[in-house]
Every structure is written in C-alpha cells, then in structure tokens.
Design a protein around this motif. Structure first.
Motif, PDB file in Angstrom:
ATOM      1  N   GLU A 169       0.842  -1.206   0.000  1.00 41.47           N
ATOM      2  CA  GLU A 169       0.000   0.000   0.000  1.00 41.47           C
ATOM      3  C   GLU A 169       0.876   1.254   0.000  1.00 41.47           C
ATOM      4  O   GLU A 169       0.414   2.339   0.359  1.00 41.47           O
ATOM      5  CB  GLU A 169      -0.889   0.029   1.260  1.00 41.47           C
ATOM      6  CG  GLU A 169      -1.662  -1.245   1.560  1.00 41.47           C
ATOM      7  CD  GLU A 169      -2.774  -1.471   0.559  1.00 41.47           C
ATOM      8  OE1 GLU A 169      -3.310  -0.474   0.060  1.00 41.47           O
ATOM      9  OE2 GLU A 169      -3.063  -2.650   0.254  1.00 41.47           O
ATOM     10  N   GLY A 170       2.133   1.105  -0.370  1.00 42.68           N
ATOM     11  CA  GLY A 170       3.095   2.188  -0.154  1.00 42.68           C
ATOM     12  C   GLY A 170       3.266   3.162  -1.314  1.00 42.68           C
ATOM     13  O   GLY A 170       2.372   3.349  -2.143  1.00 42.68           O
ATOM     14  N   ARG A 171       4.438   3.761  -1.352  1.00 45.07           N
ATOM     15  CA  ARG A 171       4.736   4.815  -2.329  1.00 45.07           C
ATOM     16  C   ARG A 171       4.840   4.276  -3.757  1.00 45.07           C
ATOM     17  O   ARG A 171       5.264   3.151  -3.966  1.00 45.07           O
ATOM     18  CB  ARG A 171       6.096   5.450  -1.981  1.00 45.07           C
ATOM     19  CG  ARG A 171       6.060   6.271  -0.743  1.00 45.07           C
ATOM     20  CD  ARG A 171       7.435   6.869  -0.479  1.00 45.07           C
ATOM     21  NE  ARG A 171       7.403   7.675   0.732  1.00 45.07           N
ATOM     22  CZ  ARG A 171       8.479   8.158   1.336  1.00 45.07           C
ATOM     23  NH1 ARG A 171       9.674   7.911   0.838  1.00 45.07           N
ATOM     24  NH2 ARG A 171       8.364   8.878   2.424  1.00 45.07           N
ATOM     25  N   LYS A 172       4.523   5.137  -4.695  1.00 47.29           N
ATOM     26  CA  LYS A 172       4.731   4.779  -6.096  1.00 47.29           C
ATOM     27  C   LYS A 172       6.216   4.981  -6.409  1.00 47.29           C
ATOM     28  O   LYS A 172       6.795   6.017  -6.091  1.00 47.29           O
ATOM     29  CB  LYS A 172       3.867   5.669  -6.991  1.00 47.29           C
ATOM     30  CG  LYS A 172       3.908   5.264  -8.435  1.00 47.29           C
ATOM     31  CD  LYS A 172       2.611   5.564  -9.188  1.00 47.29           C
ATOM     32  CE  LYS A 172       2.800   5.212 -10.659  1.00 47.29           C
ATOM     33  NZ  LYS A 172       2.220   3.960 -11.035  1.00 47.29           N
ATOM     34  N   CYS A 173       6.813   3.966  -7.013  1.00 48.42           N
ATOM     35  CA  CYS A 173       8.243   4.034  -7.343  1.00 48.42           C
ATOM     36  C   CYS A 173       8.408   4.528  -8.784  1.00 48.42           C
ATOM     37  O   CYS A 173       7.483   4.401  -9.601  1.00 48.42           O
ATOM     38  CB  CYS A 173       8.856   2.637  -7.181  1.00 48.42           C
ATOM     39  SG  CYS A 173      10.629   2.547  -7.538  1.00 48.42           S
ATOM     40  N   ASN A 174       9.580   5.058  -9.098  1.00 43.37           N
ATOM     41  CA  ASN A 174       9.848   5.502 -10.476  1.00 43.37           C
ATOM     42  C   ASN A 174       9.754   4.354 -11.485  1.00 43.37           C
ATOM     43  O   ASN A 174       9.554   4.588 -12.672  1.00 43.37           O
ATOM     44  CB  ASN A 174      11.240   6.132 -10.580  1.00 43.37           C
ATOM     45  CG  ASN A 174      11.316   7.445  -9.831  1.00 43.37           C
ATOM     46  OD1 ASN A 174      10.272   8.073  -9.560  1.00 43.37           O
ATOM     47  ND2 ASN A 174      12.516   7.873  -9.477  1.00 43.37           N
ATOM     48  N   CYS A 175       9.906   3.118 -11.009  1.00 44.83           N
ATOM     49  CA  CYS A 175       9.826   1.963 -11.919  1.00 44.83           C
ATOM     50  C   CYS A 175       8.384   1.649 -12.307  1.00 44.83           C
ATOM     51  O   CYS A 175       8.150   0.816 -13.167  1.00 44.83           O
ATOM     52  CB  CYS A 175      10.465   0.727 -11.287  1.00 44.83           C
ATOM     53  SG  CYS A 175       9.433  -0.091 -10.046  1.00 44.83           S
ATOM     54  N   GLY A 176       7.433   2.295 -11.649  1.00 46.16           N
ATOM     55  CA  GLY A 176       6.027   2.056 -11.972  1.00 46.16           C
ATOM     56  C   GLY A 176       5.320   1.189 -10.948  1.00 46.16           C
ATOM     57  O   GLY A 176       4.096   1.163 -10.888  1.00 46.16           O
ATOM     58  N   ASN A 177       6.087   0.452 -10.130  1.00 46.82           N
ATOM     59  CA  ASN A 177       5.470  -0.409  -9.123  1.00 46.82           C
ATOM     60  C   ASN A 177       5.208   0.350  -7.824  1.00 46.82           C
ATOM     61  O   ASN A 177       5.541   1.522  -7.700  1.00 46.82           O
ATOM     62  CB  ASN A 177       6.352  -1.638  -8.872  1.00 46.82           C
ATOM     63  CG  ASN A 177       6.294  -2.613 -10.046  1.00 46.82           C
ATOM     64  OD1 ASN A 177       5.369  -2.549 -10.855  1.00 46.82           O
ATOM     65  ND2 ASN A 177       7.268  -3.488 -10.141  1.00 46.82           N
ATOM     66  N   ILE A 178       4.633  -0.357  -6.861  1.00 46.84           N
ATOM     67  CA  ILE A 178       4.220   0.259  -5.599  1.00 46.84           C
ATOM     68  C   ILE A 178       5.101  -0.260  -4.462  1.00 46.84           C
ATOM     69  O   ILE A 178       5.344  -1.458  -4.367  1.00 46.84           O
ATOM     70  CB  ILE A 178       2.742  -0.093  -5.273  1.00 46.84           C
ATOM     71  CG1 ILE A 178       1.811   0.389  -6.380  1.00 46.84           C
ATOM     72  CG2 ILE A 178       2.304   0.467  -3.912  1.00 46.84           C
ATOM     73  CD1 ILE A 178       1.696   1.879  -6.505  1.00 46.84           C
ATOM     74  N   GLY A 179       5.540   0.644  -3.594  1.00 46.58           N
ATOM     75  CA  GLY A 179       6.172   0.239  -2.339  1.00 46.58           C
ATOM     76  C   GLY A 179       7.570  -0.323  -2.455  1.00 46.58           C
ATOM     77  O   GLY A 179       8.024  -1.024  -1.548  1.00 46.58           O
ATOM     78  N   CYS A 180       8.291  -0.044  -3.548  1.00 47.89           N
ATOM     79  CA  CYS A 180       9.669  -0.554  -3.691  1.00 47.89           C
ATOM     80  C   CYS A 180      10.559   0.049  -2.603  1.00 47.89           C
ATOM     81  O   CYS A 180      10.439   1.227  -2.264  1.00 47.89           O
ATOM     82  CB  CYS A 180      10.247  -0.177  -5.050  1.00 47.89           C
ATOM     83  SG  CYS A 180       9.393  -0.942  -6.430  1.00 47.89           S
ATOM     84  N   LEU A 181      11.485  -0.767  -2.124  1.00 41.45           N
ATOM     85  CA  LEU A 181      12.431  -0.317  -1.096  1.00 41.45           C
ATOM     86  C   LEU A 181      13.125   0.983  -1.504  1.00 41.45           C
ATOM     87  O   LEU A 181      13.314   1.892  -0.683  1.00 41.45           O
ATOM     88  CB  LEU A 181      13.463  -1.431  -0.851  1.00 41.45           C
ATOM     89  CG  LEU A 181      14.575  -1.126   0.158  1.00 41.45           C
ATOM     90  CD1 LEU A 181      14.004  -0.792   1.519  1.00 41.45           C
ATOM     91  CD2 LEU A 181      15.546  -2.312   0.256  1.00 41.45           C
TER      92      LEU A 181
END
Lengths: 316, 316
Positions: A169-181
């Motif tokens: 449920e976390g942040r949107k990453c620059n890669c397009g996915n959600i919640g990446c470290l």
C-alpha cells in the motif's frame, strides 16, 4: 620491469570514476569526470579513451592488462549497458567498443556488483563468503555474494533489491510499481520523506532548507548531530523501511553482513542503527543478532573501480 | 555384480519417506512411514534403522553407498536437525547417529533444499542453473539454486522464503512476525483464509464443510472445477499473496523458474495462474514474462528422497 595493471571504470549517473590498479589493489591514479548522461555515449567514451591512452603513454613502466567496467544496468552476460536509468544512451555494446579501441580483455558488470567485488577482493568482505553490498545513491542497488560467488541470476539481472516491495500500500516508485524499497531508502526516497514532512510542518526552517535544494546527506547528518528532531525522524523512518527490506533479503539469503556504500551510507549509525532494530524485528528469530550492518571499508568512491578492476585481476 | 546405491530419507512433519536409489535416479523401493513427531527421535530412528538394514539383508546385490537426509531445519553445515517446527525433538545430531549406525557417509540438508536438489538432478530443473523450488505444505519452504549451486547462506539457513514479509500490516505468523508469506500461501495460511471467508459467509455449505475439518486441497480443487466461487476466491487470494512473495524473491535472484512441490502444489493452474499475474504485477518490467511457474516433474513425494540421495550420488 613492466608491470601489468588493470583499469577499473565505474560509470555513475552524475560522475564517472576510473582508476589504474595493480594486482595488490593499489590505486596508482584515480580520476573523476562528469558522465554527461544527456550527451551521446560517444562523448564519455572519447574522453575515457584519450585519457587512458595518455596515462600509458606517460607511464611506460605499466602495461594495460584489461579493462573492467561497472555501470548501471550493465549486463555481465551480454556485455551491454541496457537502457540505464538517468542516462539517455539506450543500449550500448560497451564491451565490444572497448575491445576494439584498446585491443584488450574487457569485462562488464553492473555498478552494485562492481562495489560488491571490490569489498570482497579488497574491502570489508575479504573474509566473507555470504554478504550483500548495498549502494545508497540516487537509487538503491545491491550486489549479492553467496557461497563465495557473485549472483547473476539467469539473465544477469539478479540483485534488484531496490525494487523489492516492502509495502503493497506504499509509495509509487519511479519503476512504476508500488512500495519498492528504493522509494524509501535512497536519495529519491529520502527526498519524498522530506517533502511529506515539509507538507506537515511548512514553517520549520530546517525542512524548508533541505526541501528547497538538492538533497544533501551532509546537511541532514549535521542537523542530526546537533539534535534536530526532524533530521532524526528522517533517518529513523528511512532506517525502519530499509530494515524491512534487509529482513526480506536476509530471510532468503542468510548473509553474514550487509555492507553499505555510496552517498547516503555516510550517514553511518544515524541510519544503520534504526535499520538494524527494524531488520531484527522482521527476521526469523534464529537470524537475530547474527547479521551485521557495516559501512564500506574502502576509500570513498573506490569500491566500484576496485571491483571492476578485480574482474580483470582475478582472472590473471 | 554388486551395485552401490544410496538411501534418500525425507523426514516430514507427518510422514517420513525413504527410498533406495541408484545413480541414474531409479527408485528401487520407496516406503512411507509415520514420523510420530510427538515421540522421542529414537522411535523414528530405530524403525528406519531396522528397515534399511533389512532391505540390504534381503537384497544382497545392492551395497549401501551412503545416506542423504532432508529434514525440516536440517542444517547442512552442522549435520544437526535444529528444533524442527511441529516435531518435539529439540536438536538432533542426526548425521553422527546415522554414521555410527550404518558406518557410511551421511549428509543432511533441509527438506526444501532436498526437493530442489531432486528437481535439479532428476526433475524439472535438469537444464536450469537458476531456479527456486517452493514446497507448499503445512508451511512454505524454499530451496534456491543460483549459478548452478544450492544457496546455503553463511549458517546453512538460507531459503526461508516463507518468512519474507509481504504485508507489514498483515497476518500474524506462527513464527511471531507479521505478514510472512507462509501465513497466506501454505495449508496454515489457506486455513486462515477459509476461516475469514466462513466468518463473512457462515451459511455457505462449502465453507462450512472445509472449515469444519482438516484442510484438504483436493476438496477445494473439485469445488473450483465445478465452478464454486468461494473455491475460486480462496485460490485467487492465495495466488495474489504468493505472487507478491515470488516477485520479491525474483527481483533479488532473477531465476528462470519457480517450481512448486508438496500438497498444495497439486492445485496447479488454479493457484499458479493468479500467482503469475500477481508476480508479473510486482516485477521489474524487464523480468515480466521471463519467469515460469512450474509444477514438480517428479512422481509425487519423490523429489525429496531423490534430492537427499543425490547428495551422496553426486559426490561419487
């Protein structure tokens, strides 16, 4: 007597570092130049080419054994840099180009793997067979040693620890996915944390200052050391998220240590202490207390070139 | 001519399987006996001891080359089974015990690693160097091959994929942590999912039935195939959570395939289709479509004994 030495090159998003390195890991000369990732790759290549050739012209007691290269999205198997993030180059067949120019052995790996090789051959991991080097820069990269071997995976792209999801449920990453470290524990992630804190506390002078400019770890470190509570909150929050990712990787790999390298790793215990507590909290009980969080033991910026050079030196 | 063969033993929470296996992977005899984990370990050992010795007495054309053992929490480095879950044994120095009893080479690994070795030597992973075998039973175990080698980590406890956190706000796991993959994708996890669904829909006959007894994959499979929407929901939900864990591991390891083994893997596409969609959703885009989800290619229950035996057969 002529001494055979390797060139190690570490191509980064902003700067490129190269060095002339002998088999004992001595860095004979070490130079940092801007990468200029918005220019065609030929711009960087021609600068490297002339400078490396000039070195050997001036230093006739040295002979070029080979060139090791670490680069973002550098694929060990194909010898190509494949559409690196933050660089406008698309795919670059860099191994072929260097082999043609220098007529010597050239080996490529990615930047985090190069750092891991450097720590294994000359740094903090000399006596370890199972460890993970984590590069904390614009993004978060990782190079994994297990059983004494660097892991590449079936296509050369193992080690994308920055894109392990730590919160669905976390942040949107620059890669397009959600919640990446990486969207928490990297310069990019910390910037997001600062923006969130600044929105909640728009009148705080420290947050105003670090929110307005380019993110700078040193400024946060100094504020932390003088007791600034927001600086503490930034590293506590980042450390907690980082620790979650470390625990995921540790449950899978059971490493002896995680070794931190790159810009934000200079935060040291300010960041690694909350990360250790958080990691231990998510580890299987048998691992708790058995996995160390260490900083790189090599001079600043040298793990990458030493590791890249070791690709050549180890084989000879 | 006397033929040298290995014994492969796969100790499980409920049953223990052992087999007599030649170097080509042929299973000459294959027996399943209850483990009786609530009894002292000597109970199981004495039954194995007498049965194995009887086999060689009866079959004088075979000679015992060595014994390979796969067991929950079996540590390859120490040769000990260390406080296995669901078994009351504490620490057991099983390698020493077998060496003394049989006077032959004895090698231990954990149950998921044994399954991975079986798939590599004789099964679906014969031609792969980078893959993960996942055992879906009471818990979720994993055995990881990378670059053609089984990963052990620095202490022999690599591969605890069941305890990677996939949701920091998620279910409490039996290990004490929160949101472990195993608390969703295993018999234990599916049982929790059924309880939740039953609480929301207490009048549904299918949920009443599967909630009242021991969890049974076959019953759910049959209901799924006849179009039962709750059966579909159980596998969809489990598959989505499983896919999240697979993506985390895949971003780190970049394997060619995940291979599923054990009770719940019989669900096959019913479970693996939603898992594949979910995994691809959380993968870095470069990995999408490159990682297969496969079922074990070995006869039911044999990956473990074949892999355990291969510890002996590969060395000779």
């Amino acid at each position: 007597m002529i001494k055979k030495i390797a060139v190690g090159i570490d191509i980064g998003g902003t700067n490129t570092v190269y060095g002339f390195i002998d088999s004992s890991g001595r860095v004979i000369e070490y130079v940092e130049i801007p990468t200029r990732g918005n220019q065609p790759i030929d711009d960087l290549l021609s600068r490297l080419d002339s400078r490396i050739k000039l070195f050997f012209k001036k230093n006739i007691s040295f002979e070029l054994l080979g060139i090791g290269i670490g680069a973002p999205n550098g694929n060990h198997f194909t010898g190509k840099i494949q559409s690196p993030p933050n660089l406008s180059w698309g795919d670059v067949d860099i191994v072929t180009i260097f082999k043609e120019n220098f007529n010597c052995k050239t080996i490529l790996t990615n930047d985090a793997n190069a750092a891991a090789l450097g720590e294994k051959k000359f740094g903090a991991a000399k006596n370890m067979n199972d460890f993970v080097v984590i590069t904390l820069g614009t993004g978060l990269g990782s190079g994994i040693f297990s059983g004494g071997k660097l892991l590449y995976g079936h296509d050369g792209f193992a080690g994308e620890m920055g894109h392990m999801c730590i919160d669905p449920e976390g942040r949107k990453c620059n890669c397009g996915n959600i919640g990446c470290l990486e969207s928490y524990a990297s310069a990019t992630g910390i910037k997001k944390t600062i923006i969130n804190l600044f929105e909640e506390n728009p009148k705080d002078a420290f947050l105003q200052n670090i929110n307005s400019g380019k993110i700078n770890g040193l400024t946060i470190d100094k504020a932390f050391d003088s007791g600034n509570l927001f600086a503490k909150e930034i590293y506590d929050y980042t450390g907690i998220q980082l620790g979650r990712g470390l625990a995921q990787a540790a449950n899978l790999l059971s490493p002896e240590a995680f070794i931190f390298y790159g810009g934000f790793s200079n935060a040291g215990k300010r960041l690694l202490k909350p990360a250790q507590i958080s990691m231990d909290n998510y580890l299987l009980s048998g691992h708790v207390g058995n996995i160390s969080l260490l900083q790189s033991a090599l001079p600043k910026g040298q793990a990458g070139i030493l590791g890249a050079a070791s690709l050549i030196l180890t084989e000879n």
